[in-house]
Write a protein that holds these residues in place. Structure first.
Motif, PDB file in Angstrom:
ATOM      1  N   ILE A  68       0.852  -1.193   0.000  1.00 36.23           N
ATOM      2  CA  ILE A  68       0.000   0.000   0.000  1.00 36.23           C
ATOM      3  C   ILE A  68       0.886   1.239   0.000  1.00 36.23           C
ATOM      4  O   ILE A  68       1.729   1.407   0.880  1.00 36.23           O
ATOM      5  N   ILE A  81      -8.476   5.376  -5.196  1.00 32.03           N
ATOM      6  CA  ILE A  81      -7.690   4.152  -5.047  1.00 32.03           C
ATOM      7  C   ILE A  81      -7.596   3.425  -6.383  1.00 32.03           C
ATOM      8  O   ILE A  81      -8.546   3.426  -7.167  1.00 32.03           O
ATOM      9  N   LEU A 106      -3.016   4.746  -3.202  1.00 29.83           N
ATOM     10  CA  LEU A 106      -3.985   5.650  -2.591  1.00 29.83           C
ATOM     11  C   LEU A 106      -3.632   7.087  -2.955  1.00 29.83           C
ATOM     12  O   LEU A 106      -2.443   7.436  -3.037  1.00 29.83           O
ATOM     13  N   ASN A 155      -4.518   8.264   1.610  1.00 28.21           N
ATOM     14  CA  ASN A 155      -3.310   7.715   2.223  1.00 28.21           C
ATOM     15  C   ASN A 155      -3.066   8.329   3.599  1.00 28.21           C
ATOM     16  O   ASN A 155      -2.696   7.634   4.551  1.00 28.21           O
ATOM     17  N   TYR A 190      -5.517   6.793   5.972  1.00 25.08           N
ATOM     18  CA  TYR A 190      -5.130   5.402   6.227  1.00 25.08           C
ATOM     19  C   TYR A 190      -3.983   5.336   7.235  1.00 25.08           C
ATOM     20  O   TYR A 190      -4.033   4.576   8.204  1.00 25.08           O
ATOM     21  N   ASN A 225      -6.988  -1.658   7.658  1.00 33.40           N
ATOM     22  CA  ASN A 225      -6.636  -2.622   6.615  1.00 33.40           C
ATOM     23  C   ASN A 225      -7.879  -3.240   5.979  1.00 33.40           C
ATOM     24  O   ASN A 225      -7.892  -3.543   4.786  1.00 33.40           O
ATOM     25  N   ILE A 239      -9.246  -0.932   3.253  1.00 28.54           N
ATOM     26  CA  ILE A 239      -8.446  -0.868   2.026  1.00 28.54           C
ATOM     27  C   ILE A 239      -8.296  -2.236   1.367  1.00 28.54           C
ATOM     28  O   ILE A 239      -8.536  -2.405   0.165  1.00 28.54           O
TER      29      ILE A 239
END
Length: 310
Positions: free
Chosen positions: A167, A177, A190, A195, A198, A215, A218
């Protein structure tokens, strides 16, 4: 050199120190390929190498023990594992979700009793310890090594060391994404905003308590798409998709599918259900981790309110 020696009151066998003559050494060892994951644990086969007659005899006579400190600081996980005196191999079993981000392993040889006249004749460095003896207390360190780190990824399917997902942020991304199947790992890109969010949830409160939740957001939908793609690959009899089947991520998922008796050509469950199975019930785990954080926040607020009322 003297400053290094001030770390310990007695000679210590370790790389980077010259308390012992060249040729004496101690270290623990594991092979990443031999690390396995069960439903509940990460199992790490570990052994140690020791070349030093004096220390070897202390272990044989139960005056010293080889121990390993296993810890995951982000999860506040720590334990000591002790080797049997007559066995240089051990399997360390760690709770699968008891660790976050990484596992650190460091081996030691420690005194198991008081040793009044500790010496390793002809093995101490004569420049510093010519015919000297030392009084050793129980628990004193006699040998050590550098820390070894195993990186853990909650989205891992095959091993805890290197995830099949990578990622990363792509500043030129026009959508939120995107994914790429062409590499050895499944590349998940991302945009900067997603991002940032995340990474925030991954490191929430520096505890990783929402890592599984982040997680899931995503990785879960990506894996659902990947499974659909793999079913198309398995149905296609042309050579168009053959190069995908040699990629690491593809082989890892196929290996797990065999474990669950899952057929890509005749699936017995939906792509969504199989993805959740591969990620070890990530949907419910993620929601539970989110609920736990909310409960903690609510309880914290309630406690503060009641305290103020008193």
């Amino acid at each position: 050199m003297k400053s290094i020696k001030n770390d310990f009151p007695n000679p210590v066998l370790a790389e980077g120190r010259d308390d012992y003559i060249p040729g004496c050494y101690f270290y623990t060892h594991f092979e990443e390929a031999e690390i396995s994951i069960t439903d509940d644990s990460i199992d790490i086969p570990l052994d140690y190498k020791l070349v030093c007659y004096g220390l070897e005899q202390l272990i044989v006579n139960d005056q010293a023990k080889v121990v390993v400190n296993v810890r995951s600081s982000a999860a506040s996980y720590s334990r000591m594992v002790v080797f049997d005196n007559d066995n240089q191999k051990i399997t360390i079993r760690i709770p699968k979700y008891g660790v976050i981000r990484n596992i650190e392993i460091q081996g030691f040889i420690v005194a198991n009793t008081v040793i009044e006249n500790f010496a390793c004749p002809d093995e101490f460095n004569p420049l510093y310890f010519d015919r000297e003896t030392f009084e050793i207390r129980k628990g004193d360190i006699l040998a050590t090594e550098d820390i070894k780190t195993i990186f853990v990824d909650d989205s891992e399917l095959e091993k805890p060391i290197s995830s099949i997902f990578n990622i990363s942020c792509n500043e030129e991304l026009k959508t939120e994404i995107e994914i790429n199947y062409e590499s050895e790992k499944i590349e998940i890109y991302l945009n900067p905003n997603l991002n940032s969010l995340y990474r925030h949830f991954i490191n929430f409160n520096k505890t990783g308590s929402l890592r599984r939740y982040a997680n899931a957001i995503i990785v879960y939908p990506v894996l659902v798409e990947i499974i659909g793609f793999m079913r198309a690959c398995e149905h296609d009899t042309s050579a168009e998709y053959d190069h995908f089947k040699d990629l690491r991520w593809y082989r890892a998922i196929v290996k797990k599918a065999e474990k669950y008796d899952y057929s890509f050509t005749e699936p017995k469950m939906s792509d969504v259900a199989f993805a959740d199975t591969l990620l070890k019930d990530i949907a419910s785990d993620a929601m539970q981790s989110f609920k736990s954080v909310l409960d903690q926040e609510a309880n914290s607020g309630e406690t503060e309110y009641l305290g103020g009322a008193d």
